[in-house]
Enzyme design. Sequence first.
Site, PDB file in Angstrom:
ATOM      1  N   LYS A 184      45.378  -4.079 -20.022  1.00 33.64           N
ATOM      2  CA  LYS A 184      44.391  -3.199 -19.197  1.00 33.64           C
ATOM      3  C   LYS A 184      44.653  -1.888 -19.714  1.00 33.64           C
ATOM      4  CE  LYS A 184      42.676  -6.331 -16.728  1.00 33.64           C
ATOM      5  NZ  LYS A 184      43.262  -7.743 -16.489  1.00 33.64           N
TER       6      LYS A 184
HETATM    7  C1  LIG Z   1      43.202  -8.735 -15.313  1.00 34.53           C
HETATM    8  C2  LIG Z   1      42.482  -9.069 -14.103  1.00 34.53           C
HETATM    9  C3  LIG Z   1      42.685  -9.611 -12.899  1.00 34.53           C
HETATM   10  C4  LIG Z   1      44.038 -10.188 -12.700  1.00 34.53           C
HETATM   11  O1  LIG Z   1      45.187  -9.227 -13.167  1.00 34.53           O
HETATM   12  P1  LIG Z   1      46.590  -9.863 -13.265  1.00 34.53           P
HETATM   13  O2  LIG Z   1      47.395  -8.670 -13.312  1.00 34.53           O
HETATM   14  O3  LIG Z   1      46.682 -10.329 -14.735  1.00 34.53           O
HETATM   15  O4  LIG Z   1      47.004 -10.791 -12.489  1.00 34.53           O
HETATM   16  C5  LIG Z   1      41.869  -9.630 -12.005  1.00 34.53           C
HETATM   17  N1  LIG Z   1      40.521  -9.445 -12.164  1.00 34.53           N
HETATM   18  C6  LIG Z   1      40.098  -9.135 -13.294  1.00 34.53           C
HETATM   19  C7  LIG Z   1      38.673  -8.698 -13.105  1.00 34.53           C
HETATM   20  C8  LIG Z   1      41.052  -8.638 -14.181  1.00 34.53           C
HETATM   21  O5  LIG Z   1      40.506  -8.450 -15.373  1.00 34.53           O
END
Ligand SMILES: *Cc1c(COP(=O)(O)O)cnc(C)c1O
Length: 385
Positions: A184
């Site tokens: 991210k």
């Molecule tokens: C990455 C992501 C998540 C989940 O986040 P985690 O930290 O990996 O649990 C949820 N929704 C979207 C759209 C994502 O890209």
Amino acid sequence: MNWRIPLADLDFGAEEAAAAARVIESKWLTMGAVTQQFEALFAEFTGAKHAVAVTNGTAGLHLACLAAGIQPGDEVIVPSLTFVATAAAILYTGGTPIFVDICGETDLTLSPEAVEAAITPKTRAVMLMHYGGYACDMPRIREVARRHNLVVIEDAAHAAGSFFEGHHLGTAGLVGSFSFFSNKNLATGEGGMLVTNDDDTAAKLRLLRSHGMTSLTWDRHQGHAWSYDVVDLGYNYRIDEIRSALGIEQLKKLPAANARRQELTALYRSRLKRNAPGIVIPFESQRGTSASHILPIILPKGVNRSRFMESMKAEGIQTSIHYPPIHLFDFYRQKTGGNFALPITEDIAAREVTLPLYPGMSAADVDLVTDTACSALADQGVVNG
Ligand SMILES: *Cc1c(COP(=O)(O)O)cnc(C)c1O
């Protein structure tokens, strides 16, 4: 694989290493002062009244659904073109995800008309997702939600540093949930943050994050409390100090890193427009300023996507798909009866490819990716302008 150009790459350096080392030297690892500082800085950055750090974005979405009061039998409207965690969080609470379509190939966020059409007497909430950090049509979604008395939850996993109408994304509904997973824009490995402007909701999120307990190990260490009561069914969804320290350093870098992602996105647009006019790059007209988390393209109809991705891979370029639609997954078909008609989602999801995007990319990298993409299309007989 040793990619020449990976899909994503961490923007980590000596600052992150030093921040983690300071926590290790302090010998306090679980949630404490560094996390409180990270929360305060994130609240300031987003303009939210409260920020609550959690162990990952999925846990954050679960807490958001709990704070919204989602219960068995409640319906929650959600896009299918998102990561599976968005819908899983609804099921954790016993709620029923109701999948709706997106706007179209230039706007991959959920359609306000589709939201309105899906409302029934059981609908409790709308869980939207700001795809790629590009804002959903918030004015219209909020208007629909207001008229039907629905709670709005924002999956802002892609949207750290996205602003629309002067507000940070994630702050327009009851709760916004961010993810700090490795790939991210703001990365801590695993981690997440919830934002809300509502005092009671913030208190509930904090309580449920740590076993429903009225005091934290940190408070007791500080000498503020001896004991505790348990007042709700809580979870252990805490972050830790090393990750919060990484998050603080990453937050400092976020504005410049996102600006670079925006520049690279503009470069991709101009290169692909010139050399591959058959490819659609969504979000040409975006709402506000996007964190530009990923670079989705929509291939022309008739192109074999697997072959296209294989051609990219042969040149050492990693690509991905965002996303295989949730309503078509085996588990979700069984769970929901599988009778959702989402023609736009199904068409777009079958033609979408995500190209590499990260702040450390150079203009030459973008040229290599776009040139390779053009040859991959030419190999399939797609003639470009
Ligand atoms: C990455 C992501 C998540 C989940 O986040 P985690 O930290 O990996 O649990 C949820 N929704 C979207 C759209 C994502 O890209």
